[in-house]
Scaffold this active site. Structure first.
Site: not given
Length: 468
Positions: A205-207
């Site tokens: 979700g937060d690459v």
């Protein structure tokens, strides 16, 4: 576990943000029971077994539900929590399993989501940062209300490493661009970590580069699961919005389902940044970011992105029609290697359904041994390319308390070097279009756009940014 300093934002702090802070500490691994467990200093002074290392302690503030804080919900003395859930009572000291924390509903949803993801996947893959321990903070102003997560200390994150290379690139720069072999090694580790997550039913979700760290073994590891969610959930958590520059277009158009393609989009943008040392899309808002994406990828259409019209926020803003550009104009090396261009197209695709899985990307020719260009670099070359000498860690050899005090002082010095390096590498990004103040979109008229236009026209200034 030895926390260097009980004061928030003290000399041991490596980084801080809205979540809390990351600090440096010391930890010792016990091996007799094959249980990776952080233990207290008074338990190991006379114990010669195990090995020492530096630790990164991520302290998440307000992670414990306040109603339970006064009741010591983590156990009698709030002992350390083993990552494998095993209990330990050596030296009369209790250790509470992470399961008991979740059963009592004592963590906020966000804190528990990160802890659950780490416990499920962090110990099985070299490209995922391992969770050593989890325990409630027992010192400082966040006592009894914050959750501390312990990881092996990594010398640099990928964002800082890229910024360092970017700063030194130029006619007189001592370093230059990253080689193909180093980029391949980094990209392989990124995709391996994501593939491991996705196969175990988690979306990161937060690459973005700041959430990948470089381990002392020369591997790039996925970290910071604060926005992670399971693929079985009906929708992503309301707070789950990753860094804007790496946010997939479907998320900005209202997509709420947890789908792996958003992680793949971020991985593709990181690959582009590694090859060019420039952030591909540097929008200042969701609208600006979408505009920059469409300027390169083309505006959504029934051909390019058939399902775009079904997203909740599609059509609220009308963008001028544009055709996609060749990615080789953004990433010059993609014009040299067709295999590389294929990988970029498989990750940076406007339509989420057109993006390949992490596993499929790993099997593509540019990353495989059959590629026409160089093979992925070995760990020693990756460390040399990414980690500056001033951040390299010396070995730890502790025998008595005097050695521990020396190791503490060394850790504080390391933290100071880390903060200095991060500050010196600050970078605002790059605008490929050369029109950082230009919007190619039409906003629904509410009077504001026409007022702004009239102001510029009457003042005789430059053409208005937005058109009615």
């Amino acid at each position: 576990m030895i926390e260097i300093d009980a004061n928030r934002y003290g000399n041991h702090s490596i980084a801080s943000g809205s979540f809390g802070e990351v600090s440096i500490g010391l930890y010792r691994l016990r091996t007799p029971r094959n249980c990776r467990l952080a233990v207290a200093i008074d338990d190991i002074i006379d114990d010669a077994s195990g090995s020492w290392g530096y630790a990164a302690i991520k302290t998440v503030r307000n992670a414990v539900v306040s109603d339970y804080a006064s009741q010591s919900p983590f156990g009698g003395d709030w002992g350390f929590a083993a990552v494998n859930g095993a209990a330990n009572s050596d030296h009369g000291r209790s250790t509470t399993s992470v399961e008991s924390i979740s059963q009592a509903n004592q963590l906020t949803k966000e804190a528990y989501a990160e802890l659950a993801a780490l416990r499920a996947i962090s110990s099985e893959n070299p490209c995922i940062v391992p969770l050593l321990a989890a325990y409630p903070s027992r010192q400082g102003i966040m006592k009894d209300s914050a959750l501390s997560l312990v990881f092996p200390y990594c010398m640099i994150d990928l964002s800082s490493a890229i910024a360092r290379r970017r700063k030194n690139v130029g006619p007189r720069g001592p370093h230059g661009m990253l080689s193909d072999s180093v980029v391949k090694a980094i990209c392989r580790d990124i995709l391996s970590g994501l593939d491991h997550c996705h196969r175990h039913g988690f979306i990161h979700g937060d690459v973005n580069p700041a959430n990948f760290v470089v381990s002392s073994m020369g591997r790039v590891q996925l970290a910071d699961f604060g926005l992670a969610c399971r693929t079985t959930e009906e929708k992503r958590p309301g707070h789950a919005l990753c860094a804007l520059s790496y946010r997939a277009p479907e998320l900005m158009l209202g997509e709420t389902r947890p789908i792996a393609s958003g992680d793949i989009w971020g991985a593709g943008l990181i690959l582009s940044e590694l090859l060019t040392l420039r952030i591909m899309f540097t929008g200042r808002s969701d609208i600006d970011q979408l505009n920059r994406i469409f300027d390169v990828m083309g505006t959504p259409s029934e051909v390019r992105w058939p399902d775009a019209s079904s997203l909740p926020d599609f059509g609220k803003i009308r963008f001028d029609p544009r055709e996609p550009r060749d990615l080789a104009t953004i990433v010059p090396r993609a014009g040299i290697y067709e295999d590389l261009r294929d990988l970029l197209r498989a990750t940076i695709a406007l339509d989420p359904a057109s993006r390949s899985s992490a596993k499929a990307c790993l099997e593509m020719i540019w990353l495989s041994t059959s590629s026409t260009s160089s093979l992925p670099a070995d760990p020693s070359l990756l460390l040399k390319a990414l980690v500056p000498q001033e951040l390299t860690l010396p070995p730890i050899s502790l025998v008595d308390e005097a050695d521990i005090n020396e190791a503490k002082q060394r850790a504080v010095a390391i933290a100071a070097s880390r903060r200095k390096a991060t500050k010196s590498n600050e970078y605002r990004g790059h605008d490929y279009s050369g029109q950082s103040n230009s919007f190619h979109c039409r906003l629904s008229s509410n009077g504001l756009c026409s007022a702004v236009r009239d102001y510029y026209v009457e003042a005789g200034k430059v053409d208005p940014i937005m058109q009615k």
